[in-house]
Design an enzyme around this catalytic site. Structure first.
Site, PDB file in Angstrom:
ATOM      1  N   ASP A  13      -7.539  -2.505  14.124  1.00  0.00           N
ATOM      2  CA  ASP A  13      -9.484  -3.420  13.728  1.00  0.00           C
ATOM      3  C   ASP A  13      -9.025  -4.073  12.658  1.00  0.00           C
ATOM      4  O   ASP A  13     -10.302  -4.755  12.218  1.00  0.00           O
ATOM      5  CB  ASP A  13      -9.814  -1.240  12.962  1.00  0.00           C
ATOM      6  CG  ASP A  13      -8.800  -1.340  11.893  1.00  0.00           C
ATOM      7  OD1 ASP A  13      -8.073  -2.051  11.303  1.00  0.00           O
ATOM      8  OD2 ASP A  13      -9.091   0.070  11.232  1.00  0.00           O
ATOM      9  N   ASP A  35       0.857  -1.354  -0.312  1.00  0.00           N
ATOM     10  CA  ASP A  35       0.123   0.105  -0.178  1.00  0.00           C
ATOM     11  C   ASP A  35       0.562   1.720  -0.153  1.00  0.00           C
ATOM     12  O   ASP A  35       1.965   1.322   0.059  1.00  0.00           O
ATOM     13  CB  ASP A  35      -1.475  -0.194   1.011  1.00  0.00           C
ATOM     14  CG  ASP A  35      -0.067  -0.449   2.909  1.00  0.00           C
ATOM     15  OD1 ASP A  35       0.733  -0.940   2.265  1.00  0.00           O
ATOM     16  OD2 ASP A  35      -1.387  -0.260   3.530  1.00  0.00           O
ATOM     17  N   HIS A  91      -6.997  -4.859  10.316  1.00  0.00           N
ATOM     18  CA  HIS A  91      -6.681  -4.288   8.468  1.00  0.00           C
ATOM     19  C   HIS A  91      -5.931  -5.581   8.012  1.00  0.00           C
ATOM     20  O   HIS A  91      -4.679  -4.988   8.987  1.00  0.00           O
ATOM     21  CB  HIS A  91      -7.413  -2.841   8.320  1.00  0.00           C
ATOM     22  CG  HIS A  91      -5.426  -1.653   8.670  1.00  0.00           C
ATOM     23  ND1 HIS A  91      -6.076  -0.514   9.249  1.00  0.00           N
ATOM     24  CD2 HIS A  91      -4.884  -2.122   8.534  1.00  0.00           C
ATOM     25  CE1 HIS A  91      -5.127  -0.511  10.303  1.00  0.00           C
ATOM     26  NE2 HIS A  91      -3.974  -0.969   9.206  1.00  0.00           N
ATOM     27  N   GLU A 120      -9.293  -2.166   5.057  1.00  0.00           N
ATOM     28  CA  GLU A 120     -10.377  -1.134   6.446  1.00  0.00           C
ATOM     29  C   GLU A 120     -11.583  -2.230   6.772  1.00  0.00           C
ATOM     30  O   GLU A 120     -12.371  -2.516   5.473  1.00  0.00           O
ATOM     31  CB  GLU A 120     -10.649  -0.118   6.051  1.00  0.00           C
ATOM     32  CG  GLU A 120      -9.693   0.962   6.122  1.00  0.00           C
ATOM     33  CD  GLU A 120      -9.303   0.763   7.397  1.00  0.00           C
ATOM     34  OE1 GLU A 120      -8.992   0.100   8.729  1.00  0.00           O
ATOM     35  OE2 GLU A 120      -8.127   2.148   7.626  1.00  0.00           O
TER      36      GLU A 120
HETATM   37  C1  GLP Z   1      -0.150   0.526   8.689  1.00  0.00           C
HETATM   38  C2  GLP Z   1      -0.391  -1.009   7.246  1.00  0.00           C
HETATM   39  C3  GLP Z   1      -0.459  -1.735   7.248  1.00  0.00           C
HETATM   40  C4  GLP Z   1       0.254  -2.410   8.700  1.00  0.00           C
HETATM   41  C5  GLP Z   1       0.063  -1.299  10.642  1.00  0.00           C
HETATM   42  C6  GLP Z   1      -0.077  -1.900  11.829  1.00  0.00           C
HETATM   43  O1  GLP Z   1      -1.674   0.941   8.544  1.00  0.00           O
HETATM   44  N1  GLP Z   1      -1.009  -0.023   6.462  1.00  0.00           N
HETATM   45  O2  GLP Z   1       0.056  -2.550   7.034  1.00  0.00           O
HETATM   46  O3  GLP Z   1      -0.044  -3.596   8.786  1.00  0.00           O
HETATM   47  O4  GLP Z   1      -0.087  -0.265   9.800  1.00  0.00           O
HETATM   48  O5  GLP Z   1       2.064  -1.343  11.693  1.00  0.00           O
HETATM   49  P1  GLP Z   1       1.968  -1.801  13.134  1.00  0.00           P
HETATM   50  O6  GLP Z   1       3.009  -3.111  12.680  1.00  0.00           O
HETATM   51  O7  GLP Z   1       3.547  -0.264  13.117  1.00  0.00           O
HETATM   52  O8  GLP Z   1       1.459  -1.989  14.362  1.00  0.00           O
END
Ligand code: GLP
Length: 243
Positions: free
Chosen positions: A139, A70, A141, A146
Site C-alpha cells: 500500500d 519500526d 507504506h 500507512e
Molecule cells: C513491513 C515493514 C516495512 C517493510 C514491509 C515490506 O511492513 N514494516 O519496513 O518495507 O514490511 O516487507 P517485505 O520486504 O517483506 O515485502
C-alpha cells in the site's frame, strides 16, 4: 520523479549486492556513520551480503551506529516475531557492531510518547541518519507509515491496516497473533536522512512502485514523498521495474 536515481538489477540477489555497495561506500567514507535499517523479506539478500563482506575484510562495523525504522507494539525484544529479534538473527549478531550502538523502538514501552521522543533524541544526538534503507509495503507504506490524509512527522504509534496485517501474517501462527499496532519513525524522521536507498523486488511490487515514483506525491501513497528527497537511490529488480 525529481531527483531519484534508479538502478535496475537482474534479481533480488543482485539488488542485495548493489545495495551493499552503497553501505560499503558509506562506511568507508565515515566509519562511525549512522545507518537506518529495515525489516521484511526484501533486505535479506543485503544482510547476507553485508555479513559476508565484513568476514572478507571489506567492511568494518565496529564503529557504525544503527537505528531501525519500526517495531510491533506489545512484542518483547526477544519475541520470535519482534523486529529486534529479526535484526539480531539476520544481521546484528553476525557483524562487529556494538550492541549499545543499535537501536530499535521498544515494543513494550509503557510511556509511548516518552519512548518515541527519546528515539528521536538519540538519532539527533548521533548526528542524524547518514544512509537510510527502506523497503515498501503493497500500500506504499515505508516503515509502518500507512496511507493517511497527511504525512506523519516523527516517531509515533500507528494502527496497522488490514492489508499490512494480512501481508505480515505469514510470520505468525494465525492472523489473530499479528499485532494491530506498531511504533515507527515518522515520514519526517525518514526524510531527515542524508541519503536514502530503497530496495524493491518482485512483480507484486510493480504497481505500487510506479505510483510511488512516477505518480503524484500523495499521503495516500506514503512513499511518494521520497520524490522530494534530494538523495534517493531506488534499487529494484527487473520484475518490480514498471517499464
Ligand atoms: C513491513 C515493514 C516495512 C517493510 C514491509 C515490506 O511492513 N514494516 O519496513 O518495507 O514490511 O516487507 P517485505 O520486504 O517483506 O515485502
Amino acid at each position: 520523479m525529481f531527483h531519484t536515481r534508479v538502478i535496475v538489477a537482474k534479481n533480488p540477489e543482485q539488488v542485495g549486492k548493489f545495495t551493499a555497495d552503497k553501505f560499503e561506500e558509506e562506511i568507508q567514507r565515515k566509519p562511525s556513520c549512522v545507518i537506518g535499517l529495515a525489516t521484511g523479506s526484501t533486505p535479506l539478500p543485503l544482510y547476507r551480503e553485508l555479513i559476508a563482506r565484513e568476514k572478507a575484510g571489506l567492511i568494518d562495523f565496529s564503529k557504525v551506529r544503527s537505528a531501525n525504522l519500526d517495531e510491533y507494539k506489545g512484542l518483547a525484544p526477544t519475541h520470535e516475531q519482534s523486529y529486534r529479534k529479526f535484526m539480531q538473527d539476520n544481521l546484528l549478531d553476525h557483524i562487529s557492531i556494538k550492541p549499545e550502538n543499535t537501536i530499535v523502538p521498544l515494543g513494550l514501552a509503557e510511556d509511548v510518547d516518552a519512548m518515541c521522543k527519546a528515539y528521536e533524541e538519540k538519532i539527533e544526538e548521533w548526528g542524524g541518519v547518514d544512509l537510510q534503507l527502506l523497503g515498501i509495503g503493497h500500500d506504499g507504506h515505508i516503515g509502518f507509515n500507512e496511507p493517511d490524509d497527511n504525512f506523519p512527522t516523527m516517531t509515533h504509534e500507528v494502527k496497522l491496516t488490514e492489508m499490512t496485517i494480512n501481508a505480515n501474517k505469514r510470520f505468525f501462527n494465525s492472523v489473530d497473533e499479528v499485532p494491530k499496532a506498531a511504533f515507527t519513525m515518522g515520514i519526517g524522521t525518514i526524510m531527515s536522512a542524508k541519503k536514502i536507498v530503497m530496495m524493491v523486488t518482485g512483480a507484486d511490487k510493480k504497481e505500487i512502485l510506479k505510483k510511488t515514483f512516477w505518480g503524484p506525491v500523495d499521503p495516500k501513497v506514503p512513499a511518494s514523498i521520497l520524490q522530494f528527497h534530494p538523495d534517493v537511490t531506488l534499487i529494484c529488480d527487473e520484475d518490480a521495474y514498471p517499464f
